[in-house]
Design an enzyme around this catalytic site. Structure first.
Site, PDB file in Angstrom:
ATOM      1  N   ARG A 112      35.971  28.473 -11.666  1.00 48.57           N
ATOM      2  CA  ARG A 112      34.512  28.588 -11.662  1.00 48.57           C
ATOM      3  C   ARG A 112      34.083  29.416 -12.881  1.00 48.57           C
ATOM      4  O   ARG A 112      34.807  30.334 -13.302  1.00 48.57           O
ATOM      5  CB  ARG A 112      34.016  29.275 -10.382  1.00 48.57           C
ATOM      6  CG  ARG A 112      33.956  28.373  -9.161  1.00 48.57           C
ATOM      7  CD  ARG A 112      32.929  27.248  -9.297  1.00 48.57           C
ATOM      8  NE  ARG A 112      32.836  26.396  -8.119  1.00 48.57           N
ATOM      9  CZ  ARG A 112      33.375  25.190  -8.008  1.00 48.57           C
ATOM     10  NH1 ARG A 112      34.108  24.688  -8.985  1.00 48.57           N
ATOM     11  NH2 ARG A 112      33.179  24.462  -6.918  1.00 48.57           N
ATOM     12  N   HIS A 140      33.026  19.638 -16.022  1.00 48.34           N
ATOM     13  CA  HIS A 140      33.386  19.761 -14.589  1.00 48.34           C
ATOM     14  C   HIS A 140      34.027  18.464 -14.074  1.00 48.34           C
ATOM     15  O   HIS A 140      33.567  17.875 -13.088  1.00 48.34           O
ATOM     16  CB  HIS A 140      32.154  20.122 -13.748  1.00 48.34           C
ATOM     17  CG  HIS A 140      32.525  20.794 -12.453  1.00 48.34           C
ATOM     18  ND1 HIS A 140      31.816  21.824 -11.889  1.00 48.34           N
ATOM     19  CD2 HIS A 140      33.569  20.569 -11.605  1.00 48.34           C
ATOM     20  CE1 HIS A 140      32.389  22.195 -10.755  1.00 48.34           C
ATOM     21  NE2 HIS A 140      33.466  21.444 -10.564  1.00 48.34           N
TER      22      HIS A 140
HETATM   23  N1  LIG Z   1      36.850  22.127 -11.703  1.00 46.99           N
HETATM   24  C1  LIG Z   1      36.973  21.353 -10.656  1.00 46.99           C
HETATM   25  O1  LIG Z   1      36.826  20.144 -10.757  1.00 46.99           O
HETATM   26  C2  LIG Z   1      37.314  21.963  -9.323  1.00 46.99           C
HETATM   27  C3  LIG Z   1      37.653  21.122  -8.258  1.00 46.99           C
HETATM   28  C4  LIG Z   1      38.000  21.698  -7.040  1.00 46.99           C
HETATM   29  C5  LIG Z   1      38.038  23.082  -6.898  1.00 46.99           C
HETATM   30  N2  LIG Z   1      37.722  23.876  -7.955  1.00 46.99           N
HETATM   31  C6  LIG Z   1      37.782  25.338  -7.815  1.00 46.99           C
HETATM   32  O2  LIG Z   1      39.090  25.727  -7.453  1.00 46.99           O
HETATM   33  C7  LIG Z   1      38.971  26.818  -6.529  1.00 46.99           C
HETATM   34  C8  LIG Z   1      40.262  27.004  -5.756  1.00 46.99           C
HETATM   35  O3  LIG Z   1      40.408  25.955  -4.816  1.00 46.99           O
HETATM   36  P1  LIG Z   1      41.549  26.018  -3.701  1.00 46.99           P
HETATM   37  O4  LIG Z   1      41.401  24.821  -2.855  1.00 46.99           O
HETATM   38  O5  LIG Z   1      42.865  26.276  -4.319  1.00 46.99           O
HETATM   39  O6  LIG Z   1      41.087  27.337  -2.893  1.00 46.99           O
HETATM   40  P2  LIG Z   1      41.928  28.165  -1.812  1.00 46.99           P
HETATM   41  O7  LIG Z   1      42.963  27.323  -1.174  1.00 46.99           O
HETATM   42  O8  LIG Z   1      40.907  28.847  -0.959  1.00 46.99           O
HETATM   43  O9  LIG Z   1      42.696  29.252  -2.692  1.00 46.99           O
HETATM   44  C9  LIG Z   1      42.054  30.300  -3.316  1.00 46.99           C
HETATM   45  C10 LIG Z   1      43.092  31.222  -3.932  1.00 46.99           C
HETATM   46  O10 LIG Z   1      42.402  32.264  -4.644  1.00 46.99           O
HETATM   47  C11 LIG Z   1      42.874  33.518  -4.173  1.00 46.99           C
HETATM   48  N3  LIG Z   1      41.805  34.533  -4.222  1.00 46.99           N
HETATM   49  C12 LIG Z   1      40.577  34.474  -3.670  1.00 46.99           C
HETATM   50  N4  LIG Z   1      39.898  35.626  -3.912  1.00 46.99           N
HETATM   51  C13 LIG Z   1      40.727  36.407  -4.631  1.00 46.99           C
HETATM   52  C14 LIG Z   1      40.627  37.706  -5.172  1.00 46.99           C
HETATM   53  N5  LIG Z   1      39.526  38.441  -5.013  1.00 46.99           N
HETATM   54  N6  LIG Z   1      41.677  38.194  -5.842  1.00 46.99           N
HETATM   55  C15 LIG Z   1      42.805  37.473  -5.989  1.00 46.99           C
HETATM   56  N7  LIG Z   1      42.982  36.222  -5.497  1.00 46.99           N
HETATM   57  C16 LIG Z   1      41.956  35.712  -4.835  1.00 46.99           C
HETATM   58  C17 LIG Z   1      43.294  33.280  -2.752  1.00 46.99           C
HETATM   59  O11 LIG Z   1      44.145  34.325  -2.349  1.00 46.99           O
HETATM   60  P3  LIG Z   1      44.869  34.294  -0.913  1.00 46.99           P
HETATM   61  O12 LIG Z   1      45.980  33.280  -1.076  1.00 46.99           O
HETATM   62  O13 LIG Z   1      45.361  35.666  -0.716  1.00 46.99           O
HETATM   63  O14 LIG Z   1      43.831  33.856   0.083  1.00 46.99           O
HETATM   64  C18 LIG Z   1      43.964  31.913  -2.876  1.00 46.99           C
HETATM   65  O15 LIG Z   1      45.272  32.048  -3.344  1.00 46.99           O
HETATM   66  C19 LIG Z   1      37.752  26.418  -5.689  1.00 46.99           C
HETATM   67  O16 LIG Z   1      37.187  27.534  -5.033  1.00 46.99           O
HETATM   68  C20 LIG Z   1      36.824  25.866  -6.738  1.00 46.99           C
HETATM   69  O17 LIG Z   1      36.047  26.927  -7.260  1.00 46.99           O
HETATM   70  C21 LIG Z   1      37.355  23.337  -9.159  1.00 46.99           C
END
Ligand SMILES: NC(=O)c1ccc[n+]([C@@H]2O[C@H](COP(=O)([O-])OP(=O)(O)OC[C@H]3O[C@@H](n4cnc5c(N)ncnc54)[C@H](OP(=O)(O)O)[C@@H]3O)[C@@H](O)[C@H]2O)c1
Length: 312
Positions: free
Chosen positions: A227, A275
């Protein structure tokens, strides 16, 4: 009557999703009443949700069992005070595969120095030194969730030396994992290519500020499909201007679409992608929606429930 489900997303999404949702519900043995009309005569049990649709206030939906997000990133809905039902985010094999492919491409571009050939063809035969092989290159993935973990494992499969950082320390076989502020500092200090796959939350806002960017070794590269708010834009531009950071590939921005005059567009050390890193794919993601409805109807716990306090 089966569960009553409202599809609330921008209008163009309905014809794309409808056939896949109907097929996925049928495969799950569910016969829902499914509509995209929020004024529909029913009191809804579930809302399938994407920002930009008709529903912004959840107060009238008093019987909701869950809101099922079509997006993995839920910063647009998680803070909504009118939503009291459980919120489930999207986890979709198609989305994950898309992200793995996109990140691998951009990491390999940096690793192999492809720009020199793509943009430097001038009739001169330069047979320089071969680049190091992947095991000699350290790539760090911030965020080891659904996407970060899959990305880390795919980079590992390509042979890279992979590090990962998350809020709670995660065990991913073959990946050196870190947590906490000190862990982040240790991870950044050894990083040649940094991939940011964190959600947008109050805690991750401006995580990569001037101080943390300065911890990266000279010449490091950044790939951000997470993000826009994860990075302090001014600090990033300063690091790129000085050459400390060699290049950044940015897919997400604080303001989208990225305004035409934004310095990222014209910066020689920035690649902007609009994006496009990974999209939810209705043909695979409809199963995730159907499975959560099946669970809700069977009284089982939902999958991928958002922790509203943590914001993701
Ligand atoms: N560009 C694009 O096209 C696109 C598409 C889809 C998603 N995204 C982005 O990718 C992000 C991640 O998706 P996901 O499905 O992998 O999410 P997820 O499964 O919820 O994983 C989030 C990860 O971030 C870690 N995290 C959250 N807050 C943190 C903090 N304050 N300090 C350190 N680590 C932290 C979490 O830690 P824990 O393991 O300890 O919970 C987890 O490992 C989405 O939120 C979205 O913003 C982008």
């Amino acid at each position: 009557m089966g569960p009553r489900i409202l599809f609330s997303a921008p209008e163009a999404q309905w014809p794309l999703w409808r056939p896949h949702l109907i097929a996925a519900f049928a495969a799950a043995g569910i016969e829902p009443a499914l509509t995209d009309d929020p004024a529909g005569p029913w009191t809804f049990d579930y809302i399938v949700y994407q920002p930009g649709g008709p529903v912004t206030d959840f107060t009238p939906f008093t019987r909701l069992k869950a809101v099922l997000s079509l997006w993995a990133g839920v910063e647009g809905i998680a803070p909504n005070p009118t939503l009291t039902a459980p919120l489930c985010r999207m986890v979709d094999p198609g989305l994950t595969r898309g992200m793995v492919e996109w990140v691998a491409a951009h990491v390999l571009r940096y690793h192999l120095g492809l720009d020199a050939f793509l943009f430097g063809q001038d009739g001169v035969w330069r047979h320089g030194e071969a680049p190091p092989l992947a095991p000699a290159r350290t790539v760090t993935v911030l965020g080891l969730g659904e996407l970060g973990r899959a990305v880390a494992l795919s980079l590992l499969a390509l042979g890279f030396d992979v590090q990962g950082w998350s809020r709670r320390r995660r065990e991913v076989p073959g990946v050196r994992s870190f947590a906490g502020d000190d862990g982040l500092a240790d991870a950044l200090a050894r990083t040649e290519i940094l991939v940011t796959l964190l959600p947008a939350t109050p805690e991750t806002e401006n995580l990569l500020d001037a101080r943390r960017l300065a911890l990266l070794p000279e010449g490091a590269r950044l790939v951000n499909p997470g993000r826009g708010g994860l990075i302090d834009d001014a600090a990033l531009l300063a690091a790129l201007d000085s050459g400390r950071l060699a290049h950044a590939t940015l897919d997400v921005f604080r303001q989208e679409p990225l305004p035409p005059g934004h310095p990222f567009w014209a910066h020689p050390r920035v690649t902007v992608t609009p994006h496009v890193a990974a999209e939810t794919r209705p043909e695979t993601a409809a199963d995730t929606i159907a499975e959560n409805v099946r669970r809700g109807e069977a009284g089982l716990p939902f999958l991928h429930v958002v922790d509203r306090t943590a914001g993701y």
